[in-house]
Design an enzyme around this catalytic site. Sequence first.
Site, PDB file in Angstrom:
ATOM      1  N   SER A 308       0.816  -1.210   0.000  1.00 32.91           N
ATOM      2  CA  SER A 308       0.000   0.000   0.000  1.00 32.91           C
ATOM      3  C   SER A 308       0.856   1.270   0.000  1.00 32.91           C
ATOM      4  CB  SER A 308      -0.961  -0.051   1.191  1.00 32.91           C
ATOM      5  OG  SER A 308      -1.978   0.892   1.059  1.00 32.91           O
ATOM      6  N   ASP A 319      10.998   4.949  -9.599  1.00 34.86           N
ATOM      7  CA  ASP A 319      10.696   5.511 -10.918  1.00 34.86           C
ATOM      8  C   ASP A 319      11.398   6.841 -11.160  1.00 34.86           C
ATOM      9  OD1 ASP A 319       9.119   3.336 -11.355  1.00 34.86           O
ATOM     10  OD2 ASP A 319       7.249   4.443 -11.672  1.00 34.86           O
ATOM     11  N   LYS A 333      -0.760  -4.034  -3.361  1.00 38.01           N
ATOM     12  CA  LYS A 333      -2.065  -3.422  -3.037  1.00 38.01           C
ATOM     13  C   LYS A 333      -2.058  -2.001  -3.600  1.00 38.01           C
ATOM     14  CE  LYS A 333      -5.303  -2.186   0.620  1.00 38.01           C
ATOM     15  NZ  LYS A 333      -5.394  -0.742   0.364  1.00 38.01           N
TER      16      LYS A 333
END
Length: 409
Positions: A308, A319, A333
């Site tokens: 999460s 990224d 999740k």
Amino acid sequence: MVKKAFWVTLLVCIWLSFSLIWFTPAAAAFTEEQKLLLQSWRIVNQAYIDATFNHQNWWLMRQEFVKKPLRDRDETYEAIEEMLSRLDDPFTRLLRPDQYRSLQVNTSGELSGVGLQINLDSETKLIEVVSPLAGSPAEAAGIKPKDLILEIDGVSTKTLTLDEAASRMRGQIGTEVSLRVQSDSQVRTVKLVRDRIALNPVYITLDTHTDTPIGYVRLNQFSANAAKEIAHGVSKLEQEGAEAYILDLRNNPGGLLQAGVEIAKMWLEDSTIVYTVNRQGALGSFVSNREILTNEPLIVLVNQGTASASEILAGALQDNDRALLVGQKTFGKGLIQSLFELPDGAGLAVTVAKYETPNHKDINKLGILPDWVVEQEPISFAQIGTEADLQYQKAIELLNDHTAIAKAS
């Protein structure tokens, strides 16, 4: 002209008379129980991520459930739970007043129990472990991420909701609870003594046993005070001379989205942190636009219990090339829930959006793959950072190799 006015007046009077018949007090008045059910229906109607409501007619469902004989609050709760179950989404659920209060404590203070973060698998309908909390009775008993909880004190978890299972494992300090646990194909009974679970989310230390002084930061949960504690901890490590950092998100089950965003801002400069996608498909985003705490090299440790909000933070750092990820693929999740308080002190947790990493990766049920995959058998709390911690040792190796790591520009 007078005649025309008469007909208009007559038509208006007729319309009003029909309106009065249609909206009679008996038809318009709802009981308190019906009002609570209808408010729950409206919240889901306005906020739920799936505009098809699991391919069901949500309006007709309103009509169906409001006609039920709701004689007391328990019957109303049961009706709301049955209505929400039609969505087939374990994260969209009713939180009865005691459950709602427990969830609020879980993200802000401390509680007593066994220290397990759990999830209801949407496909198997089984209760699975996201992660044990550091230093908890569950961790000491060797319960690990992806284990299945089959029974709690002899009660099959197939008959329990996610919150009912969590509630049964909480309890007074010193009391015992018996869990039937499945690890892979092995099934065992584990007896745990409930204890106070400290929710201070951050642990820091300076590792000087390496070529480079390394600031180690472990974040256990994204609670309300997590961002403040991270900021304080990293500032302290900077003063102590840290020249690189390890951020440990292993077995961190997530928590508050805003806490994850605020912590990402501390490491990322002028970068997108996460995209959110609502039921209209509209993209929102959180962006970092403030001064960072440090630009020193960073490694993030992740594993199957990283879930999460932890995945939001890890995905943002990966990224944006701010950090390398070391460890195992994360939990997966990628859904966001909002909490809505009901008038009687109960609450609704409703899935309102999904998130994508800055490179638009949807990680729900897929997880994030680390840059360096290091498989590791579960280790105890006391073994973290030791020679037995292969993932930590790999991070040290990469940080000592200054050409191999990510650093803020």
